[in-house]
Design an enzyme around this catalytic site. Structure first.
Site, PDB file in Angstrom:
ATOM      1  N   PRO A   1       8.099  -7.835   0.196  1.00  0.00           N
ATOM      2  CG  PRO A   1       9.544  -8.706  -1.411  1.00  0.00           C
ATOM      3  CD  PRO A   1       9.015  -8.950  -0.029  1.00  0.00           C
ATOM      4  CD  GLU A   2       2.752  -3.951  -0.242  1.00  0.00           C
ATOM      5  OE1 GLU A   2       2.089  -3.231  -1.000  1.00  0.00           O
ATOM      6  OE2 GLU A   2       2.588  -3.982   0.988  1.00  0.00           O
TER       7      GLU A   2
END
Ligand code: ZN
Length: 283
Positions: free
Chosen positions: A2-3
Protein backbone atom coordinates in the site's frame (compact mmCIF):
# COMPACT_ATOMS: atom_id res chain seq x y z
CA UNK A 1 2.40 -2.74 -1.05
CA UNK A 2 0.00 0.00 0.00
CA UNK A 3 1.14 3.52 -0.80
CA UNK A 4 -0.03 6.81 0.67
CA UNK A 5 -3.50 6.84 -0.95
CA UNK A 6 -4.29 3.28 0.18
CA UNK A 7 -3.15 4.01 3.73
CA UNK A 8 -5.20 7.22 3.74
CA UNK A 9 -8.20 5.19 2.54
CA UNK A 10 -7.74 2.63 5.32
CA UNK A 11 -7.43 5.44 7.86
CA UNK A 12 -10.65 7.04 6.63
CA UNK A 13 -12.38 3.66 6.77
CA UNK A 14 -11.27 3.10 10.36
CA UNK A 15 -12.07 6.59 11.62
CA UNK A 16 -15.87 6.16 12.09
CA UNK A 17 -15.31 3.01 14.17
CA UNK A 18 -12.18 3.99 16.10
CA UNK A 19 -12.16 7.75 16.60
CA UNK A 20 -13.57 8.75 19.96
CA UNK A 21 -14.09 5.09 20.76
CA UNK A 22 -12.80 3.05 23.67
CA UNK A 23 -10.92 -0.22 23.31
CA UNK A 24 -12.47 -2.56 25.89
CA UNK A 25 -10.10 -5.36 25.02
CA UNK A 26 -7.05 -5.73 22.83
CA UNK A 27 -5.79 -9.18 21.84
CA UNK A 28 -2.23 -9.59 20.68
CA UNK A 29 -1.83 -13.10 19.34
CA UNK A 30 1.89 -13.28 18.73
CA UNK A 31 5.04 -11.57 20.03
CA UNK A 32 5.96 -9.81 16.82
CA UNK A 33 5.31 -8.90 13.24
CA UNK A 34 8.20 -7.40 11.33
CA UNK A 35 9.58 -6.30 14.69
CA UNK A 36 8.69 -7.36 18.24
CA UNK A 37 5.57 -5.71 19.60
CA UNK A 38 6.18 -3.26 22.46
CA UNK A 39 6.07 -4.67 25.97
CA UNK A 40 2.59 -5.24 27.42
CA UNK A 41 0.97 -3.94 24.25
CA UNK A 42 -2.43 -5.54 24.92
CA UNK A 43 -2.49 -4.18 28.47
CA UNK A 44 -1.46 -0.68 27.38
CA UNK A 45 -4.22 -0.58 24.77
CA UNK A 46 -7.03 -2.10 26.81
CA UNK A 47 -9.25 0.60 28.28
CA UNK A 48 -7.74 3.37 26.16
CA UNK A 49 -9.87 5.77 24.15
CA UNK A 50 -8.71 6.70 20.67
CA UNK A 51 -8.85 10.47 20.45
CA UNK A 52 -7.67 10.88 16.90
CA UNK A 53 -6.51 8.86 13.92
CA UNK A 54 -3.96 10.45 11.65
CA UNK A 55 -1.57 9.46 8.92
CA UNK A 56 2.12 10.21 8.49
CA UNK A 57 3.51 8.85 5.23
CA UNK A 58 2.42 5.18 5.14
CA UNK A 59 1.87 4.98 8.89
CA UNK A 60 -1.42 5.29 10.72
CA UNK A 61 -1.21 6.83 14.18
CA UNK A 62 -3.95 6.40 16.76
CA UNK A 63 -3.54 9.00 19.52
CA UNK A 64 -4.81 7.55 22.78
CA UNK A 65 -6.04 9.28 25.93
CA UNK A 66 -3.18 7.56 27.80
CA UNK A 67 -0.59 9.89 26.27
CA UNK A 68 0.59 7.16 23.94
CA UNK A 69 0.02 6.71 20.22
CA UNK A 70 -0.37 3.40 18.48
CA UNK A 71 1.64 3.31 15.28
CA UNK A 72 0.37 0.94 12.60
CA UNK A 73 2.13 -0.05 9.39
CA UNK A 74 0.31 -2.37 6.99
CA UNK A 75 3.51 -3.75 5.49
CA UNK A 76 3.07 -5.73 2.28
CA UNK A 77 -0.10 -7.63 3.02
CA UNK A 78 -1.68 -6.17 6.17
CA UNK A 79 -5.44 -5.71 6.15
CA UNK A 80 -7.87 -4.19 8.59
CA UNK A 81 -11.19 -5.96 8.89
CA UNK A 82 -14.08 -4.16 10.54
CA UNK A 83 -16.93 -6.23 11.90
CA UNK A 84 -19.85 -5.65 14.21
CA UNK A 85 -20.06 -2.00 13.19
CA UNK A 86 -23.24 -0.37 12.00
CA UNK A 87 -23.02 0.84 8.41
CA UNK A 88 -26.32 2.53 7.68
CA UNK A 89 -28.86 -0.13 8.52
CA UNK A 90 -26.37 -2.98 8.07
CA UNK A 91 -24.04 -4.63 10.53
CA UNK A 92 -21.09 -6.73 9.46
CA UNK A 93 -21.14 -10.01 11.38
CA UNK A 94 -17.98 -10.98 13.22
CA UNK A 95 -16.15 -13.45 10.98
CA UNK A 96 -14.64 -16.63 12.36
CA UNK A 97 -11.05 -16.13 13.54
CA UNK A 98 -8.43 -16.65 10.85
CA UNK A 99 -4.89 -17.91 11.00
CA UNK A 100 -3.22 -14.57 10.41
CA UNK A 101 -5.37 -12.45 12.74
CA UNK A 102 -2.51 -11.04 14.77
CA UNK A 103 -4.08 -8.15 16.66
CA UNK A 104 -7.76 -7.65 17.49
CA UNK A 105 -9.37 -4.55 18.99
CA UNK A 106 -12.75 -4.98 20.65
CA UNK A 107 -14.43 -1.61 20.83
CA UNK A 108 -17.00 -0.54 23.42
CA UNK A 109 -19.56 -0.15 20.62
CA UNK A 110 -19.38 -3.88 19.87
CA UNK A 111 -17.32 -3.26 16.75
CA UNK A 112 -14.19 -5.28 16.23
CA UNK A 113 -11.12 -4.36 14.20
CA UNK A 114 -8.89 -7.22 13.16
CA UNK A 115 -5.38 -6.78 11.81
CA UNK A 116 -4.64 -9.71 9.51
CA UNK A 117 -1.23 -9.99 7.88
CA UNK A 118 -0.17 -13.27 6.25
CA UNK A 119 3.33 -12.11 5.32
CA UNK A 120 3.96 -10.29 8.59
CA UNK A 121 5.84 -7.31 7.15
CA UNK A 122 3.45 -5.07 9.04
CA UNK A 123 4.36 -3.40 12.31
CA UNK A 124 2.82 -1.88 15.40
CA UNK A 125 4.46 0.16 18.10
CA UNK A 126 3.45 2.34 21.01
CA UNK A 127 5.11 5.71 21.42
CA UNK A 128 4.66 8.86 23.43
CA UNK A 129 2.26 11.09 21.49
CA UNK A 130 4.25 14.19 22.42
CA UNK A 131 7.43 12.94 20.78
CA UNK A 132 5.89 10.70 18.12
CA UNK A 133 7.58 12.53 15.26
CA UNK A 134 10.97 11.63 16.75
CA UNK A 135 10.27 7.88 16.48
CA UNK A 136 13.00 6.16 14.48
CA UNK A 137 10.57 5.26 11.70
CA UNK A 138 9.10 8.77 11.44
CA UNK A 139 12.04 11.11 12.08
CA UNK A 140 13.76 10.21 8.81
CA UNK A 141 10.73 10.83 6.59
CA UNK A 142 10.55 13.86 4.31
CA UNK A 143 7.60 16.24 3.93
CA UNK A 144 4.07 15.05 3.23
CA UNK A 145 3.38 15.53 -0.50
CA UNK A 146 -0.08 16.90 0.27
CA UNK A 147 1.24 19.24 2.96
CA UNK A 148 2.38 22.87 2.78
CA UNK A 149 6.10 22.25 3.25
CA UNK A 150 6.24 20.25 0.02
CA UNK A 151 6.54 22.94 -2.63
CA UNK A 152 8.49 23.83 -5.76
CA UNK A 153 11.41 25.47 -3.96
CA UNK A 154 11.75 22.49 -1.68
CA UNK A 155 11.71 19.91 -4.46
CA UNK A 156 14.16 21.81 -6.68
CA UNK A 157 16.58 22.02 -3.77
CA UNK A 158 16.06 18.41 -2.72
CA UNK A 159 16.76 17.11 -6.22
CA UNK A 160 19.61 19.48 -7.03
CA UNK A 161 22.30 17.20 -5.60
CA UNK A 162 20.72 13.87 -6.56
CA UNK A 163 22.61 12.16 -9.35
CA UNK A 164 20.33 9.12 -9.16
CA UNK A 165 17.53 8.62 -11.69
CA UNK A 166 14.43 10.70 -10.91
CA UNK A 167 12.47 7.47 -10.41
CA UNK A 168 14.72 6.47 -7.51
CA UNK A 169 14.85 10.00 -6.10
CA UNK A 170 11.07 10.23 -5.85
CA UNK A 171 10.94 6.82 -4.18
CA UNK A 172 13.37 8.10 -1.54
CA UNK A 173 11.20 8.63 1.56
CA UNK A 174 13.63 11.28 2.85
CA UNK A 175 12.78 13.45 -0.16
CA UNK A 176 9.03 12.98 -0.12
CA UNK A 177 6.87 10.82 2.12
CA UNK A 178 4.60 8.01 1.08
CA UNK A 179 5.28 7.79 -2.64
CA UNK A 180 5.85 4.25 -3.88
CA UNK A 181 6.46 2.53 -7.15
CA UNK A 182 2.97 2.88 -8.61
CA UNK A 183 2.43 6.58 -8.05
CA UNK A 184 5.97 7.56 -9.02
CA UNK A 185 5.46 5.79 -12.38
CA UNK A 186 2.13 7.56 -12.87
CA UNK A 187 3.57 10.94 -11.87
CA UNK A 188 6.51 10.75 -14.28
CA UNK A 189 4.25 9.70 -17.14
CA UNK A 190 1.95 12.62 -16.53
CA UNK A 191 4.92 15.00 -16.26
CA UNK A 192 6.46 13.64 -19.48
CA UNK A 193 9.74 13.05 -17.67
CA UNK A 194 11.79 9.93 -18.36
CA UNK A 195 12.25 7.80 -15.23
CA UNK A 196 15.84 7.21 -16.41
CA UNK A 197 16.79 10.89 -16.38
CA UNK A 198 19.12 11.96 -13.58
CA UNK A 199 17.27 13.98 -10.95
CA UNK A 200 19.78 16.83 -10.94
CA UNK A 201 19.69 17.15 -14.72
CA UNK A 202 16.04 18.07 -15.01
CA UNK A 203 15.39 21.76 -15.59
CA UNK A 204 13.81 23.74 -12.76
CA UNK A 205 10.59 24.45 -14.68
CA UNK A 206 10.15 20.73 -15.30
CA UNK A 207 10.81 19.87 -11.65
CA UNK A 208 8.27 22.54 -10.72
CA UNK A 209 5.57 20.72 -12.70
CA UNK A 210 6.10 17.62 -10.54
CA UNK A 211 4.66 19.19 -7.39
CA UNK A 212 1.09 19.73 -8.60
CA UNK A 213 1.17 16.49 -10.58
CA UNK A 214 2.17 14.44 -7.51
CA UNK A 215 -0.67 16.08 -5.58
CA UNK A 216 -3.18 15.40 -8.36
CA UNK A 217 -2.15 11.77 -8.79
CA UNK A 218 -2.42 11.14 -5.05
CA UNK A 219 -5.68 13.03 -4.60
CA UNK A 220 -7.29 11.19 -7.49
CA UNK A 221 -6.26 7.87 -5.96
CA UNK A 222 -7.58 8.95 -2.56
CA UNK A 223 -10.88 9.92 -4.17
CA UNK A 224 -11.02 6.56 -5.94
CA UNK A 225 -10.26 4.86 -2.62
CA UNK A 226 -13.07 6.80 -1.03
CA UNK A 227 -15.57 5.52 -3.54
CA UNK A 228 -14.33 1.95 -3.30
CA UNK A 229 -14.41 2.36 0.48
CA UNK A 230 -18.17 2.76 0.30
CA UNK A 231 -18.49 -0.48 -1.68
CA UNK A 232 -16.03 -2.34 0.52
CA UNK A 233 -17.63 -1.31 3.76
CA UNK A 234 -21.05 -2.23 2.51
CA UNK A 235 -19.80 -5.51 1.08
CA UNK A 236 -17.50 -6.90 3.73
CA UNK A 237 -15.90 -4.32 6.01
CA UNK A 238 -12.56 -5.43 4.67
CA UNK A 239 -10.14 -2.53 4.26
CA UNK A 240 -7.60 -3.97 1.91
CA UNK A 241 -6.33 -3.03 -1.45
CA UNK A 242 -8.26 -1.30 -4.13
CA UNK A 243 -7.93 -1.75 -7.81
CA UNK A 244 -7.31 1.65 -9.33
CA UNK A 245 -6.83 2.18 -13.01
CA UNK A 246 -3.38 3.32 -13.98
CA UNK A 247 -2.01 4.99 -17.11
CA UNK A 248 1.33 3.18 -17.18
CA UNK A 249 1.73 1.03 -14.09
CA UNK A 250 1.31 -2.66 -14.94
CA UNK A 251 0.65 -1.89 -18.63
CA UNK A 252 3.82 -3.24 -20.27
CA UNK A 253 3.25 -3.82 -23.99
CA UNK A 254 -0.09 -1.97 -23.99
CA UNK A 255 -0.69 1.09 -26.13
CA UNK A 256 0.28 4.45 -24.62
CA UNK A 257 -2.85 6.42 -23.74
CA UNK A 258 -1.52 9.75 -24.99
CA UNK A 259 -3.46 10.87 -28.04
CA UNK A 260 -1.46 10.41 -31.25
CA UNK A 261 1.29 8.43 -29.51
CA UNK A 262 1.78 5.09 -31.22
CA UNK A 263 4.23 3.66 -28.70
CA UNK A 264 3.84 0.79 -26.30
CA UNK A 265 4.42 1.08 -22.57
CA UNK A 266 7.84 -0.26 -21.64
CA UNK A 267 9.05 -1.89 -18.46
CA UNK A 268 12.57 -1.57 -17.12
CA UNK A 269 13.96 -2.57 -13.73
CA UNK A 270 15.50 0.21 -11.63
CA UNK A 271 16.94 -0.55 -8.18
CA UNK A 272 15.13 -3.86 -8.24
CA UNK A 273 11.71 -2.32 -8.95
CA UNK A 274 9.74 -2.34 -12.19
CA UNK A 275 9.38 1.00 -13.88
CA UNK A 276 6.63 1.44 -16.48
CA UNK A 277 6.88 4.35 -18.92
CA UNK A 278 6.46 5.54 -22.50
CA UNK A 279 9.83 6.27 -24.08
CA UNK A 280 8.13 8.47 -26.68
CA UNK A 281 6.17 10.70 -24.30
CA UNK A 282 8.69 10.75 -21.47
CA UNK A 283 12.01 12.43 -22.21
ZN1 ZN B 1 3.36 7.74 -25.31
Amino acid sequence: MPELPEVETVKRGLAPVMEGARIVQANVNRPDLRWPFPENMAKRLTGATIQRLRRRSKYILADLDTGESLLIHLGMSGRMLISGAKVGSFTHDHPPAEKHDHVVFHMESGARITFNDPRRFGAMDLLKTETAEQHKLLSVIGPEPLGNSFDTDYLIKALSNKASPIKSALLDQRIVAGLGNIYVCETLYRAGISPLRKANQISKPRVATLVPIIRDVLNEAIDAGGSSLKDFRQASGDLGYFQHSFDVYGREGDACRTTECKSEIKRVVQSGRSTFYCSNCQR
